[in-house]
Design an enzyme around this catalytic site. Structure first.
Site, PDB file in Angstrom:
ATOM      1  N   SER A 291       1.091   3.753  15.761  1.00 51.26           N
ATOM      2  CA  SER A 291       2.548   3.804  15.844  1.00 51.26           C
ATOM      3  C   SER A 291       3.162   3.442  14.503  1.00 51.26           C
ATOM      4  O   SER A 291       2.490   2.942  13.594  1.00 51.26           O
ATOM      5  CB  SER A 291       3.052   2.825  16.915  1.00 51.26           C
ATOM      6  N   LYS A 292       4.476   3.691  14.383  1.00 53.09           N
ATOM      7  CA  LYS A 292       5.177   3.385  13.141  1.00 53.09           C
ATOM      8  C   LYS A 292       5.157   1.898  12.829  1.00 53.09           C
ATOM      9  O   LYS A 292       5.378   1.490  11.688  1.00 53.09           O
ATOM     10  CB  LYS A 292       6.625   3.890  13.228  1.00 53.09           C
ATOM     11  N   ARG A 293       4.916   1.088  13.847  1.00 57.40           N
ATOM     12  CA  ARG A 293       4.895  -0.366  13.623  1.00 57.40           C
ATOM     13  C   ARG A 293       3.583  -0.837  13.006  1.00 57.40           C
ATOM     14  O   ARG A 293       3.500  -1.949  12.501  1.00 57.40           O
ATOM     15  CB  ARG A 293       5.147  -1.092  14.951  1.00 57.40           C
TER      16      ARG A 293
ATOM     17  N   HIS B 126       2.101   3.744   7.444  1.00 57.81           N
ATOM     18  CA  HIS B 126       3.114   4.145   6.470  1.00 57.81           C
ATOM     19  C   HIS B 126       2.471   4.876   5.295  1.00 57.81           C
ATOM     20  O   HIS B 126       1.761   4.278   4.476  1.00 57.81           O
ATOM     21  CB  HIS B 126       3.898   2.925   5.999  1.00 57.81           C
TER      22      HIS B 126
END
Length: 495
Positions: free
Chosen positions: A263-265, A270
């Protein structure tokens, strides 16, 4: 012999945060698909458009980050934002007139209807009926004029829903084979908000239709939306907006820790962070290619050009792929070893400047030292960010030279300082200050005469000279530093 239809693939990221490595993997597979088709003599185009209909979350900063990312990873798009093309504009926020026109045509053809229901009303009806089907229940599909007038009189603003056909929708997925959805489980979906702003459910298919996208390769998380897009494409063809429905292929999930989708978390999600951490694009792209595809069973390291030549969408594995940071590091290291020293020097320069190791612009003296030093470290650094710490001791002013306290505590003990003292005695009288002469002198005194193992003999000297346990080769480093600076550092460690 008929000419094959043009291949047109697209990437359509949303500028709503830091770009995700899953986005890069999807872009890579689209790029390889198009470039491979071009190698086969087909007319093939890789399109980059931006899905920025989410006005609240879309930012210019994120948009620029997407462009920076694509430039860094080397996926050069043929058509789209900044480059233009025959089907622009390529930002959805600039295509509002097109969406409104398509909505009007759909409404006149009875493919859509106005829905006045609130979310609370839909939830209440589902609970009352005991239905397990999530989503809209079709309440407004066949409103009478009286019902519609009553809702309007209440001041309700309708949104537009697409009327899903009855039966099933089947397609031959390029990755997963035949996939079928019963439309009973695909509720009528909204195409725009109550204020008229178009939603992704409308804009993506309309853009694919009007940009003549031939193949849609995207993540598995979008699989459930494909029946809606195929049904909408049939409607778009009926009203003259689309010519053909694209072929769909759904790429495997990229998994993180604990069998969860990355996930983006997750920190490793990133994409641009890898650039900042010193990855080279060849390393990151090579690793991401392995998340669902392989060039050969016994080979992990390859170039983008080699991937393009070998890529076949049928070879993509539909099973989830796990992101392994250690494997990513190893692949990056392997790609670093493929670069010539001159190229590594070019790429580490921005990191050396940012760290203040070399001047900006680079002085002649720094450039000369860098040219001599890089061959010593090119085989030792695994990421570009390691260069400043590895090379800094060669460039620092003597007044600013420091020794890492942890390394000093481990190696500059009483015994270690005794080794440094012996090393100083061995080299301070050398007539010629060269790598060979320094090596012969230290070998004779510390290993042959004192009987030390090379690690114990040269470790303390390395810390005294470079300030760290890890450095370029010791004897070559001392030659580069020169006699006076080397002797000064040995004496400084003993002070």
């Amino acid at each position: 012999m008929s000419t094959p239809a043009p291949v047109r693939v697209r990437m359509a990221p949303s500028p709503t945060g830091s770009p995700h490595v899953g986005l890069v993997r999807t872009a890579l597979f689209n790029f390889a698909f198009a470039r491979h088709a071009a190698l086969q003599g087909q007319d093939a185009t890789f399109v980059l458009r931006i899905e920025d209909t989410d006005k609240e979350r879309s930012t210019e900063e994120s948009y620029q980050a997407i462009l920076d990312l694509f430039r860094w990873i080397g996926l050069d798009w043929d058509e789209g934002v900044e480059k233009g093309g025959p089907y622009g504009p390529y930002r959805q926020s600039e295509r509002g007139d097109l969406y409104r026109d398509v909505l009007a045509k759909l409404a006149s053809s009875s493919h859509t209807y106005e829905c006045f229901c609130t979310n609370e009303e839909v939830d209440a009806r589902r609970k009352a009926s005991g239905s397990k089907v999530m989503g809209y229940d079709g309440f407004c599909r066949d409103l009478s004029e009286e019902q519609r007038a009553a809702f309007v009189a209440e001041g309700r603003a309708p949104l537009v829903r697409f009327r899903m056909p009855e039966g099933s929708i089947t397609w031959d997925d390029l990755v997963r084979g035949e996939v079928t959805f019963d439309t009973t489980h695909v509720p009528d979906f909204a195409l725009c908000r109550a204020n008229g702003d178009p939603l992704y459910t409308l804009t993506a298919p309309v853009d694919d239709a009007t940009m003549h996208i031939s193949h849609v390769l995207r993540g598995e998380d979008l699989l459930s939306s494909t029946p809606r897009q195929i049904a909408l494409f049939e409607a778009l063809k009926a009203i003259g907006v689309a010519e053909v429905t694209p072929a769909y292929g759904h790429l495997p999930y990229v998994m993180g820790e604990g069998n969860k989708k990355l996930s983006k978390r997750d920190p490793q999600a990133h994409a641009l962070a890898y650039r900042d951490q010193g990855f080279i694009p060849e390393g990151l792209m090579n690793y991401l290619a392995l998340l669902g595809w392989a060039i050969a069973a016994d080979r992990d390291v390859f170039s983008l050009e080699e991937m393009v030549e070998a890529f076949d969408i049928k070879d993509v594995n539909p099973n989830p792929a796990r992101f392994d940071l250690k494997k990513a590091d190893a692949i990056n290291t392997s790609q670093m070893r493929r670069l010539p020293v001159e190229e590594i020097t070019h790429r580490v320069l921005p990191f050396l400047k940012d760290a203040g190791v070399v001047s900006d612009p680079v002085s002649d003296a720094d450039a000369q030292m860098l040219e001599l030093a890089m061959p010593l470290v090119a085989e030792r650094i695994n990421k570009l960010t390691e260069a400043p710490a590895m090379l800094g001791f060669l460039f620092v002013d003597e007044a600013d030279f420091t020794i890492d306290p942890d390394d000093a505590a481990k190696l500059l003990t009483d015994d270690g300082l005794g080794v440094v003292r012996a090393a100083l005695e061995a080299v301070e009288g050398l007539e010629q200050w060269s790598t060979a002469a320094i090596q012969d002198a230290l070998q004779a005194r510390l290993v042959d005469e004192m009987g030390l193992k090379p690690r114990n003999a040269f470790g303390p000297v390395r810390v005294a000279i470079s300030g760290r346990r890890v450095s370029p080769p010791l004897f070559e480093s001392m030659e580069l530093l020169g006699r006076e600076r080397s002797l000064s550092r040995l004496r400084g460690a003993l002070a």
